[in-house]
Write a protein that holds these residues in place. Sequence first.
Motif, PDB file in Angstrom:
ATOM      1  N   VAL A 121       0.844  -1.194   0.000  1.00 43.22           N
ATOM      2  CA  VAL A 121       0.000   0.000   0.000  1.00 43.22           C
ATOM      3  C   VAL A 121       0.878   1.243   0.000  1.00 43.22           C
ATOM      4  O   VAL A 121       2.031   1.221   0.461  1.00 43.22           O
ATOM      5  CB  VAL A 121      -0.932   0.031   1.233  1.00 43.22           C
ATOM      6  CG1 VAL A 121      -1.952  -1.090   1.179  1.00 43.22           C
ATOM      7  CG2 VAL A 121      -0.135  -0.040   2.525  1.00 43.22           C
ATOM      8  N   ASN A 122       0.327   2.329  -0.537  1.00 43.49           N
ATOM      9  CA  ASN A 122       0.958   3.648  -0.464  1.00 43.49           C
ATOM     10  C   ASN A 122       0.202   4.473   0.573  1.00 43.49           C
ATOM     11  O   ASN A 122      -1.013   4.684   0.448  1.00 43.49           O
ATOM     12  CB  ASN A 122       0.915   4.349  -1.821  1.00 43.49           C
ATOM     13  CG  ASN A 122       1.861   3.713  -2.821  1.00 43.49           C
ATOM     14  OD1 ASN A 122       2.961   3.291  -2.452  1.00 43.49           O
ATOM     15  ND2 ASN A 122       1.454   3.643  -4.073  1.00 43.49           N
ATOM     16  N   VAL A 123       0.935   4.900   1.595  1.00 42.13           N
ATOM     17  CA  VAL A 123       0.331   5.668   2.687  1.00 42.13           C
ATOM     18  C   VAL A 123       0.835   7.108   2.591  1.00 42.13           C
ATOM     19  O   VAL A 123       2.039   7.350   2.495  1.00 42.13           O
ATOM     20  CB  VAL A 123       0.707   5.063   4.060  1.00 42.13           C
ATOM     21  CG1 VAL A 123       0.037   5.845   5.189  1.00 42.13           C
ATOM     22  CG2 VAL A 123       0.315   3.591   4.114  1.00 42.13           C
ATOM     23  N   VAL A 175      -2.960  10.802   8.665  1.00 45.95           N
ATOM     24  CA  VAL A 175      -2.914   9.812   7.577  1.00 45.95           C
ATOM     25  C   VAL A 175      -4.055  10.159   6.633  1.00 45.95           C
ATOM     26  O   VAL A 175      -5.219   9.889   6.912  1.00 45.95           O
ATOM     27  CB  VAL A 175      -3.062   8.379   8.129  1.00 45.95           C
ATOM     28  CG1 VAL A 175      -3.068   7.378   6.972  1.00 45.95           C
ATOM     29  CG2 VAL A 175      -1.932   8.062   9.090  1.00 45.95           C
ATOM     30  N   THR A 176      -3.716  10.787   5.518  1.00 44.46           N
ATOM     31  CA  THR A 176      -4.744  11.281   4.601  1.00 44.46           C
ATOM     32  C   THR A 176      -5.153  10.273   3.547  1.00 44.46           C
ATOM     33  O   THR A 176      -6.217  10.416   2.938  1.00 44.46           O
ATOM     34  CB  THR A 176      -4.258  12.560   3.908  1.00 44.46           C
ATOM     35  OG1 THR A 176      -3.021  12.287   3.216  1.00 44.46           O
ATOM     36  CG2 THR A 176      -4.025  13.663   4.921  1.00 44.46           C
ATOM     37  N   ASP A 177      -4.342   9.242   3.324  1.00 43.97           N
ATOM     38  CA  ASP A 177      -4.698   8.275   2.274  1.00 43.97           C
ATOM     39  C   ASP A 177      -3.959   6.964   2.500  1.00 43.97           C
ATOM     40  O   ASP A 177      -2.779   6.960   2.865  1.00 43.97           O
ATOM     41  CB  ASP A 177      -4.361   8.837   0.893  1.00 43.97           C
ATOM     42  CG  ASP A 177      -4.862   7.942  -0.238  1.00 43.97           C
ATOM     43  OD1 ASP A 177      -5.880   7.253  -0.041  1.00 43.97           O
ATOM     44  OD2 ASP A 177      -4.233   7.933  -1.315  1.00 43.97           O
ATOM     45  N   ALA A 217      -5.716  -1.692   8.869  1.00 47.83           N
ATOM     46  CA  ALA A 217      -5.010  -0.445   8.557  1.00 47.83           C
ATOM     47  C   ALA A 217      -6.002   0.683   8.258  1.00 47.83           C
ATOM     48  O   ALA A 217      -5.830   1.823   8.713  1.00 47.83           O
ATOM     49  CB  ALA A 217      -4.074  -0.657   7.367  1.00 47.83           C
ATOM     50  N   PHE A 218      -7.056   0.359   7.493  1.00 48.06           N
ATOM     51  CA  PHE A 218      -8.071   1.372   7.208  1.00 48.06           C
ATOM     52  C   PHE A 218      -8.794   1.798   8.481  1.00 48.06           C
ATOM     53  O   PHE A 218      -9.168   2.962   8.630  1.00 48.06           O
ATOM     54  CB  PHE A 218      -9.081   0.838   6.187  1.00 48.06           C
ATOM     55  CG  PHE A 218      -8.606   0.927   4.759  1.00 48.06           C
ATOM     56  CD1 PHE A 218      -8.592   2.138   4.098  1.00 48.06           C
ATOM     57  CD2 PHE A 218      -8.171  -0.200   4.082  1.00 48.06           C
ATOM     58  CE1 PHE A 218      -8.158   2.233   2.782  1.00 48.06           C
ATOM     59  CE2 PHE A 218      -7.726  -0.125   2.770  1.00 48.06           C
ATOM     60  CZ  PHE A 218      -7.723   1.104   2.121  1.00 48.06           C
TER      61      PHE A 218
END
Length: 293
Positions: free
Chosen positions: A77-79, A157-159, A126-127
């Motif tokens: 994932v890209n955080v 954490v915006t995305d 994580a979400f």
Amino acid sequence: EYMGESRDQNYFMSCFFVCISTGEVGIVERFGKFEKVAFPGMNFVCWPFSYVSTTLSMRLQQLDVEVETKTKDNVFVNVVVSVQYQVLQERLYDAAYTLTNSKSQIRTYVFDVVRSALPRMTLDEAFESKEEISTQVKTQLSQAMNEYGFSIIKALVTDISPDARVRAAMNEINANKRLKEAATERAEADKILLVKNAEAHAESQYLSGVGVAKQRKAIVDGLRDSVNDFSGHVKGTGPREVINLLMVTQYFDMLDSIGVKSKQSTIFIPHSPGAVLDLQKQITTGLSTISKK
């Protein structure tokens, strides 16, 4: 701005006023050594011995850091973490001289926290744990960056963005789950509808039976009254003759109702007035046989 100068045979010195913008502070050095902080407005500097080496922004700043990592269920994932920070008024010296690149240092700490926290979580966790990750980033950054003269205001954490194929699979799982729930609800609704229809049919049959029973009782009562009245007023007639007459009358009423309707499919067999008497004899014989048994 040039204000004045002083000359002799050994040195040359000029006096300048330096303007610092609102929201910034200037770091004044003398012969390469920190001398003082120049605050917003007009500041006096003796050039060339003293000068403003750099300026620091006192505004709230934001740095967006994108981190690629793997979750516990092996999904990459890209955080994106947005860090909001500000220079501490009481530690301007540290902010100016301790770090070569403050943004690079912040990125390093964000990478460290995210890549240590996310591998312990599944993608769904994580979400659900974005707030927890934000808190960890802010706590560790605050402890580390405070000694360098920076205050961490927020870390958000915006995305959290997995691979497109993973997103498509998650959407399909969610869609199938909702379809399953919809099918269950539809089946439950059909079940309720069938039960209610059965209950309504049973109630209808019951009421219909009650109605038929009342109708037949009324018919029997009417026949009894008719036979008694006819026998009492016409001499030489008994109940049997009256019943025969009523049956012949109903026979003709039946023929009349058949003739009125053009698309009537009812057929009376055998079709003759004498058949009424034969039918009566058969019913009488059957009832007599049942009574003897």
